[in-house]
Design a protein around this motif. Structure first.
Motif, PDB file in Angstrom:
ATOM      1  N   GLN A   1      -7.316   0.927   0.650  1.00 35.32           N
ATOM      2  CA  GLN A   1      -7.104   2.299  -0.432  1.00 35.32           C
ATOM      3  C   GLN A   1      -8.396   2.906  -0.308  1.00 35.32           C
ATOM      4  O   GLN A   1      -8.517   4.149  -0.139  1.00 35.32           O
ATOM      5  CB  GLN A   1      -6.144   1.877  -1.772  1.00 35.32           C
ATOM      6  CG  GLN A   1      -4.919   1.426  -1.659  1.00 35.32           C
ATOM      7  CD  GLN A   1      -4.205   0.878  -2.641  1.00 35.32           C
ATOM      8  OE1 GLN A   1      -3.682  -0.073  -2.820  1.00 35.32           O
ATOM      9  NE2 GLN A   1      -4.925   1.554  -3.749  1.00 35.32           N
TER      10      GLN A   1
ATOM     11  N   MET B   1       1.051  -1.058   0.076  1.00 43.92           N
ATOM     12  CA  MET B   1      -0.151  -0.210  -0.073  1.00 43.92           C
ATOM     13  C   MET B   1       0.824   1.242   0.091  1.00 43.92           C
ATOM     14  O   MET B   1       0.392   2.173   0.391  1.00 43.92           O
ATOM     15  CB  MET B   1      -0.896   0.091   1.228  1.00 43.92           C
ATOM     16  CG  MET B   1      -2.144  -1.121   1.247  1.00 43.92           C
ATOM     17  SD  MET B   1      -3.145  -1.239   2.382  1.00 43.92           S
ATOM     18  CE  MET B   1      -2.435  -2.720   3.421  1.00 43.92           C
TER      19      MET B   1
ATOM     20  N   ASP C   1      -5.487  -4.845  -0.336  1.00 39.65           N
ATOM     21  CA  ASP C   1      -4.928  -3.268  -0.567  1.00 39.65           C
ATOM     22  C   ASP C   1      -5.901  -2.582  -1.272  1.00 39.65           C
ATOM     23  O   ASP C   1      -6.013  -1.412  -0.722  1.00 39.65           O
ATOM     24  CB  ASP C   1      -3.372  -3.599  -1.038  1.00 39.65           C
ATOM     25  CG  ASP C   1      -2.520  -4.382  -0.527  1.00 39.65           C
ATOM     26  OD1 ASP C   1      -2.646  -4.767   0.916  1.00 39.65           O
ATOM     27  OD2 ASP C   1      -1.363  -4.725  -0.946  1.00 39.65           O
TER      28      ASP C   1
END
Length: 413
Positions: free
Chosen positions: A381, A323, A377
């Motif tokens: 996000q 990330m 991820d």
């Protein structure tokens, strides 16, 4: 004027609602990935600031958690033992010391401290020296009665390179007594007859020294590096809190289940097998992990020890390379989990609107763990504010400063 203020408030609420709906739609779109034709996922997001479930999908489905099981162990340990708990290893002797000679036995009492190293061995020998001992006539006895005599956890794969669950080790190796003898000889303590045996330390034995490590020291490696041996040591500390000896894994399981009942989830058929997540018999849900994270957040003495131990996205531990250069970088603090066919992630993050969130994502039945990590991820996000997850963000690639990392560790209400 009042009418204007009311209209402004309605407009703001409407904008927030639209933003939330938009985010939910983007999260839904991730679940359209073709990998879910052959695999499953359970997930939940809880808005801690609003104190409500924000998003969920198969949240109650029973799944194997892999190493996010360590979150369950850590939260239970902090709840049961407290943040001041110490992992101890102790040395005792029987008999008398006369003219520098100890006529009696030395007892090495293991308390399942996973951090015992040569510095501890040297400290024990130095204490003997300070007591005036230069000669030993007797046996060196190993007391491993702290826990049941099981080398491995229930449901562990026989062909994995699993740690042996011994309560008296040095650097994970069953060499405590040999290391002690070698160091005594290096320190000019004469051992007239080297005899080793196993047994229990007598209640009237004389203390020589105690070496200890804090629960925080153990938590950091257990969580950031996902150390299985450290997690099982924590699991048996939970078991030992009952006061029964030897401590049994079944005692720890019962205490975990007590906490689950406290959460109001006691009717669910969870299976708790070990403390590390190595077992194939563990079955929990994303809802359980999320509610435990909420419980920790609501209880400062737990959260204040748990949060600093979690890997930070793009910064350290098992999330160091994940990330980066996104809104989740330095924001997501979470525990990872990986086993064959399983990839999981559970922890905390801050949403774009400043709300504090906790979440759990458990992917199961995936043949490429990388696919699970990519999904997790992208999900994180979006939670953290990225509008798109298929394009790299223009963001300065720097690690969080000590100040910003500390700010994120603070509890927000």
């Amino acid at each position: 004027m009042k009418k204007y203020i009311l209209l402004l408030l309605i407009s703001c609420v409407s904008a927030v609602s639209k933003g939330q709906d938009s985010l939910r739609i983007r999260l839904d779109s991730l679940l359209c990935d073709p990998m879910f034709e052959t695999s499953q996922v359970g997930l939940m997001v809880y808005d801690l600031t609003a104190d409500s479930v924000y998003y969920q999908h198969n949240a109650r489905q029973l799944l194997r958690p892999a190493s996010t099981m360590k979150l369950i162990t850590a939260i239970t340990a902090l709840d049961q033992l407290g943040g001041s708990h110490q992992f101890r290893t102790q040395l005792y002797h029987t008999g008398n010391i006369s003219n520098g000679r100890l006529d009696g036995d030395i007892y090495c009492v293991g308390g399942f401290d996973p951090m015992v190293d040569m510095d501890d061995i040297k400290a024990f020998v130095q204490q003997l020296h300070q007591m005036g001992v230069d000669t030993l006539r007797g046996s060196i006895v190993t007391d491993c009665s702290f826990k049941e005599n099981l080398d491995y956890g229930e449901g562990w794969c026989w062909d994995d390179d699993n740690p042996r669950l011994k309560p008296l080790m040095v650097g994970r190796k069953d060499l405590f007594v040999n290391a002690l003898i070698d160091e005594m000889m290096n320190d000019s303590i004469v051992i007239e007859s080297i005899q080793q045996s196993d047994g229990r330390c007598p209640a009237d034995a004389t203390p020589i020294a105690t070496r200890s490590h804090t629960i925080d020291q153990v938590l950091v490696r257990m969580m950031k590096q996902s150390d299985n041996y450290y997690a099982e040591a924590m699991f048996y500390q939970i078991a030992a809190s009952t006061g029964r000896r030897p401590a049994k894994a079944s005692d720890a399981r019962n205490i975990v289940k007590q906490l689950i009942r406290k959460l109001g989830l006691g009717s669910q058929p969870y299976k708790i097998a070990d403390g590390s997540g190595l077992s194939l018999y563990n079955y929990v849900s994303a809802e359980l992990e999320t509610m435990l994270l909420r419980y920790a957040w609501l209880h400062g003495p737990i959260y204040d020890h748990l949060y600093p131990s979690l890997p930070i996205a793009g910064y350290d531990g098992t999330l160091e390379k994940r990330m980066s250069n996104t809104a989740a970088d330095g924001n997501v603090h979470a525990k990872t989990g990986t086993l064959t066919g399983i990839s999981s992630l559970a922890g905390y993050c801050e949403a774009e609107n400043g709300h504090q969130l906790c979440f759990s994502i458990i992917n199961q039945g995936i043949m490429r763990n990388a696919d699970g990590k990519v999904f997790q991820d992208r999900f994180c996000q979006l939670l953290c504010g990225d509008k798109e997850v298929d394009k790299a963000k223009e963001k300065k690639a720097t690690k969080p400063s000590a100040r910003s990392a500390q700010k994120r560790r603070g509890r927000r209400r």
